[in-house]
Design an enzyme around this catalytic site. Structure first.
Site, PDB file in Angstrom:
ATOM      1  N   ASN A   1     -48.346   5.672  -7.391  1.00 30.44           N
ATOM      2  CA  ASN A   1     -47.911   6.916  -8.093  1.00 30.44           C
ATOM      3  C   ASN A   1     -49.314   7.466  -8.378  1.00 30.44           C
ATOM      4  O   ASN A   1     -50.321   7.114  -8.886  1.00 30.44           O
ATOM      5  CB  ASN A   1     -47.808   6.079  -9.660  1.00 30.44           C
TER       6      ASN A   1
ATOM      7  N   GLU B   1     -44.611  10.347  -8.605  1.00 29.09           N
ATOM      8  CA  GLU B   1     -45.283  11.733  -9.297  1.00 29.09           C
ATOM      9  C   GLU B   1     -46.015  12.476  -8.789  1.00 29.09           C
ATOM     10  O   GLU B   1     -47.227  12.825  -8.991  1.00 29.09           O
ATOM     11  CB  GLU B   1     -45.964  10.902 -10.621  1.00 29.09           C
TER      12      GLU B   1
ATOM     13  N   ASP C   1     -43.001   3.164  -8.833  1.00 29.69           N
ATOM     14  CA  ASP C   1     -43.466   2.765 -10.146  1.00 29.69           C
ATOM     15  C   ASP C   1     -41.921   2.586 -10.893  1.00 29.69           C
ATOM     16  O   ASP C   1     -41.091   3.376 -11.078  1.00 29.69           O
ATOM     17  CB  ASP C   1     -43.852   4.226 -10.648  1.00 29.69           C
TER      18      ASP C   1
ATOM     19  N   ASN D   1     -41.857   1.146 -14.033  1.00 30.79           N
ATOM     20  CA  ASN D   1     -41.896   1.359 -15.299  1.00 30.79           C
ATOM     21  C   ASN D   1     -41.497   0.103 -16.137  1.00 30.79           C
ATOM     22  O   ASN D   1     -40.829   0.223 -17.307  1.00 30.79           O
ATOM     23  CB  ASN D   1     -41.529   2.679 -15.834  1.00 30.79           C
TER      24      ASN D   1
ATOM     25  N   ASP E   1     -45.841  -1.405 -11.150  1.00 29.99           N
ATOM     26  CA  ASP E   1     -45.886  -1.130  -9.815  1.00 29.99           C
ATOM     27  C   ASP E   1     -45.243  -2.116  -8.925  1.00 29.99           C
ATOM     28  O   ASP E   1     -46.253  -2.837  -8.729  1.00 29.99           O
ATOM     29  CB  ASP E   1     -46.972  -0.201  -8.997  1.00 29.99           C
TER      30      ASP E   1
ATOM     31  N   ASP F   1     -53.758   6.983 -13.007  1.00 29.25           N
ATOM     32  CA  ASP F   1     -53.801   6.054 -13.886  1.00 29.25           C
ATOM     33  C   ASP F   1     -53.074   4.749 -13.466  1.00 29.25           C
ATOM     34  O   ASP F   1     -53.265   3.630 -14.001  1.00 29.25           O
ATOM     35  CB  ASP F   1     -53.096   6.268 -15.070  1.00 29.25           C
ATOM     36  N   HIS F   2     -52.692   4.987 -12.158  1.00 30.73           N
ATOM     37  CA  HIS F   2     -52.315   3.845 -11.181  1.00 30.73           C
ATOM     38  C   HIS F   2     -53.119   3.411 -10.230  1.00 30.73           C
ATOM     39  O   HIS F   2     -53.755   4.423  -9.613  1.00 30.73           O
ATOM     40  CB  HIS F   2     -50.738   4.089 -10.807  1.00 30.73           C
TER      41      HIS F   2
END
Length: 256
Positions: free
Chosen positions: A7, A34, A146, A148, A217, A246-247
């Site tokens: 991501n 994303e 991802d 989530n 992930d 942030d991943h």
């Protein structure tokens, strides 16, 4: 065959990071999430220059998924194609070297009980029906992205703090379990049943240097690929430095 998922949290903002990582990590296939750009805005030429073909399913400002591969992906399918009125660009699938590859960006869910949370649970159900309709567990199939959802408490830095919160609720975990009941195995957890690693860290509260993260992930594979598992991991270094996603990328390697 090394397959990764990342991501990137805006491919245009992380273009240089992505290109540098491709050159150093050399995955055979990368599933991106994303993208946050329309198809025409994706940096095709930049990834082509470092040896990758790209197929994307983009959307302005939000969502967006893609598959990069050293050999050209074929039989590309965009979206769940289930007749539901849903404009979110969250899934793309293609065949690479005889393996069906799916890149997925599951809805975040926002707050428990919200419309977005219900949409997330419904989306998981739609993806399971997509698999039931299009695939069989005996096919070489890999789902990357991802998701989530942190599947278990070992995937959470502080399970008590996160209990009942989005990404860690029982309903989300059961939705993921139902998806995997199709015949999918968590490749990282298969190899390392007791190891704690994370793939996402909040930008706030110094979460990354404190290693206060979640493993959301994942790379899931069917039995023909699980038999070929060699190694799996998280490229934590790719989360370091200025203006990172942030991943971190997650990856799995399979025998040829």
């Amino acid at each position: 065959m090394k397959i990764a998922a990342w991501n990137v949290n805006s491919v245009r903002a992380r273009k240089d990071r992505l290109v540098d990582w491709l050159k150093s990590a050399q995955p055979d296939v990368v599933c991106l999430q994303e993208l946050k750009c329309q198809d025409a805005e994706f940096p095709m030429e930049a990834v082509r220059e470092v040896g990758y073909h790209a197929v994307v399913h983009g959307q302005k400002t939000y969502n967006g998924v893609g598959i990069l591969a050293k050999t050209e992906p074929t039989d590309v399918v965009r979206g769940l194609s289930d007749g539901v009125d849903d404009t979110h660009a969250r899934l793309i699938a293609a065949t690479v070297n005889g393996v069906r590859v799916v890149s997925a960006y599951v809805p975040n869910g926002q707050s428990v009980g919200s419309e977005q949370y219900e949409y997330k649970l419904q989306w998981y159900g739609r993806l399971r029906r997509y698999l039931d309709t299009r695939h069989k567990p005996g096919e070489p199939l890999v789902l990357c992205g991802d998701w989530n959802v942190a599947p278990a408490d070992i995937d959470v830095w502080d399970p008590a703090l996160w209990q009942g919160q989005t990404l860690c609720t029982d309903k989300e975990r059961k939705a993921l379990e139902h998806l995997c009941a199709f015949g999918l195995t968590d490749t990282f957890r298969k190899l390392y049943p007791a190891e704690q690693k994370f793939s996402w860290w909040d930008y706030r509260m110094l979460a990354f240097p404190k290693n206060q993260g979640l493993r959301i992930d994942h790379i899931f594979a069917t039995a023909p690929l699980v038999e070929r598992l060699v190694s799996a991991g998280v490229d934590r270094d790719a989360r370091k430095g200025k203006q990172p996603s942030d991943h971190a990328p997650v990856w799995t390697e399979f025998k040829d």
